[in-house]
Design an enzyme around this catalytic site. Structure first.
Site, mmCIF file in Angstrom:
data_model
loop_
_atom_site.group_PDB
_atom_site.id
_atom_site.type_symbol
_atom_site.label_atom_id
_atom_site.label_comp_id
_atom_site.label_asym_id
_atom_site.label_seq_id
_atom_site.Cartn_x
_atom_site.Cartn_y
_atom_site.Cartn_z
ATOM 1 N N ASP A 7 23.875 -2.160 30.928
ATOM 2 C CA ASP A 7 23.471 -0.760 30.908
ATOM 3 C C ASP A 7 24.002 -0.202 29.591
ATOM 4 O O ASP A 7 25.189 0.083 29.465
ATOM 5 C CB ASP A 7 24.065 -0.011 32.095
ATOM 6 C CG ASP A 7 23.685 1.455 32.105
ATOM 7 O OD1 ASP A 7 22.564 1.784 31.673
ATOM 8 O OD2 ASP A 7 24.519 2.276 32.536
ATOM 9 N N GLU A 67 18.557 -2.520 29.795
ATOM 10 C CA GLU A 67 17.691 -1.374 30.024
ATOM 11 C C GLU A 67 16.883 -1.054 28.780
ATOM 12 O O GLU A 67 17.413 -0.987 27.679
ATOM 13 C CB GLU A 67 18.516 -0.145 30.430
ATOM 14 C CG GLU A 67 17.660 1.032 30.807
ATOM 15 C CD GLU A 67 18.469 2.210 31.316
ATOM 16 O OE1 GLU A 67 17.961 2.901 32.212
ATOM 17 O OE2 GLU A 67 19.574 2.435 30.819
ATOM 18 N N ASP A 140 28.152 2.837 35.568
ATOM 19 C CA ASP A 140 27.515 1.999 34.540
ATOM 20 C C ASP A 140 27.535 0.526 34.947
ATOM 21 O O ASP A 140 26.596 -0.215 34.659
ATOM 22 C CB ASP A 140 28.213 2.185 33.193
ATOM 23 C CG ASP A 140 28.295 3.639 32.803
ATOM 24 O OD1 ASP A 140 27.440 4.096 32.036
ATOM 25 O OD2 ASP A 140 29.209 4.329 33.298
#
Length: 161
Positions: A7, A67, A140
């Site tokens: 992330d 991501e 996260d």
């Protein structure tokens, strides 16, 4: 096979390491890389880069799910996140790890069945799918594990870097 989920960010970068054997996935590790707010961005990027190399060297992932960057309302935040994501991708590329990108919508759909799921629903599914006693913290890290789970459940051969 070892899968690393990331992330990206520049203050906190979540990571999650999963082992996959057949249809079974297990947690190997998860956490976050943090950089101090008062540090120059160039130094923060160096910390992110060096930390990513250490994670890659320690766990030797075969594939990484990261991501896909999307532009939200705040372009001021998006630029440093893009810079951090760039050094993360550079570290992965230099170590020869296969990189796969997923949007938040794809991750939510893979874990909950709907792209409109709330963050709490995704975190609950991370906990449930990985048989964890509690939701991983920080958020996260849970997001990075969700990214890795999405990768293990998706026909990802079509979206590699």
């Amino acid at each position: 096979m070892i899968v690393l989920g990331i992330d990206p960010g520049y203050g906190l970068i979540g990571y999650g390491v999963l082992g996959k054997t057949g249809n079974k996935i297990e947690v190997i590790d998860y956490g976050a890389i943090s950089t101090p707010k008062d540090m120059p961005m160039s130094k923060r990027l160096e910390i992110i880069y060096d930390s990513m190399l250490m994670l890659i060297d320690k766990y030797k992932p075969v594939e990484v799910a990261i991501e896909k960057l999307y532009w939200g309302r705040n372009i001021t935040t998006a630029i440093p996140v893009a810079q951090a994501r760039g050094v993360i991708i550079l570290a992965l590329q230099q170590r020869g790890v296969k990189i796969f990108e997923y949007t938040p919508l794809q991750v939510k759909s893979a874990l909950t069945g709907t792209g409109r799921a709330e963050k709490a629903q995704v975190q609950y599914m991370v906990k449930a799918l990985l048989n964890l006693e509690k939701i991983p913290r920080p958020d996260d890290a849970a997001d990075a594990l969700a990214m890795a789970i999405c990768h293990t459940q998706t026909n990802h051969k079509l979206i590699s870097y």
